[in-house]
Design a protein around this motif. Sequence first.
Motif, short mmCIF file in Angstrom:
data_model
loop_
_atom_site.label_atom_id
_atom_site.label_comp_id
_atom_site.label_asym_id
_atom_site.label_seq_id
_atom_site.Cartn_x
_atom_site.Cartn_y
_atom_site.Cartn_z
N SER A 90 57.02 12.83 87.71
CA SER A 90 56.46 14.06 86.90
C SER A 90 54.75 13.50 87.44
O SER A 90 53.41 14.36 87.76
CB SER A 90 54.96 13.39 84.99
OG SER A 90 54.84 12.38 85.77
N GLN A 91 54.39 12.63 87.82
CA GLN A 91 52.88 12.86 89.05
C GLN A 91 53.14 13.64 90.10
O GLN A 91 52.20 13.86 90.78
CB GLN A 91 53.38 11.33 90.12
CG GLN A 91 53.33 10.08 89.12
CD GLN A 91 52.43 9.98 88.56
OE1 GLN A 91 50.88 9.91 89.19
NE2 GLN A 91 52.13 10.10 86.54
N MET A 96 51.38 18.04 79.77
CA MET A 96 52.82 17.53 80.62
C MET A 96 52.77 16.06 79.64
O MET A 96 52.00 15.37 79.45
CB MET A 96 51.66 16.87 81.91
CG MET A 96 51.97 18.46 82.53
SD MET A 96 50.93 18.02 84.17
CE MET A 96 49.46 18.61 83.40
N GLY A 118 45.41 21.28 82.65
CA GLY A 118 46.82 21.19 82.56
C GLY A 118 46.07 19.40 81.68
O GLY A 118 45.01 19.64 81.37
N SER A 119 46.65 19.52 81.29
CA SER A 119 45.96 17.59 80.26
C SER A 119 47.88 17.57 79.96
O SER A 119 48.99 17.08 79.87
CB SER A 119 46.37 18.49 78.71
OG SER A 119 46.18 16.51 78.00
N TYR A 120 47.58 15.60 80.56
CA TYR A 120 49.09 15.12 81.38
C TYR A 120 48.83 13.79 80.09
O TYR A 120 47.97 12.83 79.88
CB TYR A 120 48.61 13.92 82.03
CG TYR A 120 49.46 13.01 82.97
CD1 TYR A 120 50.52 13.52 83.56
CD2 TYR A 120 49.35 11.86 82.87
CE1 TYR A 120 51.68 12.65 83.81
CE2 TYR A 120 50.36 11.10 83.81
CZ TYR A 120 51.80 12.03 84.14
OH TYR A 120 52.54 11.39 83.97
N LYS A 151 52.14 16.25 87.76
CA LYS A 151 50.70 16.52 87.90
C LYS A 151 50.03 16.83 89.31
O LYS A 151 48.87 17.13 89.01
CB LYS A 151 50.32 15.07 87.36
CG LYS A 151 49.28 14.31 87.34
CD LYS A 151 49.34 12.80 86.72
CE LYS A 151 47.88 12.43 86.66
NZ LYS A 151 47.38 10.46 86.63
N GLY A 170 50.39 10.63 79.92
CA GLY A 170 52.04 9.57 80.31
C GLY A 170 52.18 8.16 80.04
O GLY A 170 50.59 7.62 80.22
#
Lengths: 79, 227
Positions: free
Chosen positions: B23-24, B7, B37-39, B27, B41
């Motif tokens: 996006s939050q 993400m 997942g990998s975020y 997430k 930001g």
Amino acid sequence: MHGAMLMPADPELVAAMKQLLVELRPEERSQPWSIMGLSGKTFTLEELVKEVEADSDVGRAVMRTIHFVEIKRLMGRKR
Amino acid sequence: MSPFVLMVANRADQATEITYAFSQYVKDYVLTHGIEGSYLGDSDATPHQVGRGLALMPWGFFHWDHGDRETLYGEWTDNTIVAIVDVSVAGLLRGCIIDTCSCLSAAELGPEAIKKGALAYLGYNEITYVSADEETKRVMNTAKIALLDGKTAGEAWQLQHDAYGEPSRCGVARLVRRILGQDVLDALRSLRDALTGRVVNVLAQYFYSWNQSHWVLLGDANARRPS
């Protein structure tokens, strides 16, 4: 970040949009919108109508949007 | 293909403040549902970090950011907006299902990514309107959530397409539209508005309709998150 097609302002439509603003609730008028791809800024509906009136790129994008949706809607009805 | 979703969301201007908040929401969904997942930001959405993440071949690449016909953008650590993937390196997206709310990128980058081995590309082939309200956040994240839930790319696309036409969670409206059609629903809504004196925010409706019309799916409609 551009490449979008645009459409010049139409004074009659601007007048109609101003009338709409008067009738909307304050929170709807002040809700921030952004047009991804045209500007990194946000605009309230009031500010968007000012952009249309000023015939800026953002205003021209809004004009194109309105025309596109209306034509599509009319074509859908015709079918 | 690795069993994680990558993400990416920058936060470099007013517009991306809105999409960063979008996006939050996703997430948090990934975290609370135990999805791998990998975020990346804000200042982590750099070309270097995104390139490293894509090299691990995630099944999904979710992007909330600016774009143009050939490019998806992220940012440098100093808030400068910078390309993270463009048509010249579209092969970086090989094996991925891509979902982006960026403007325009489904016009040229999307087809090129599919040509280079991406499974599916969900995005917009025109400018996109975003707003900071909860309803828009929910609508514009619909496909991402559906993909995380194991829906196919085609199902996810359809759910978001339909969500644009229902800017409320009204079950009766959904039922009327399904059984009697959009025209009947529009007529009933007009009647309700006339009777109650409600003024419809037609500008917001134009923006939603525009987004709906330019929301496209490229590639394999049957692609889905690996189980």
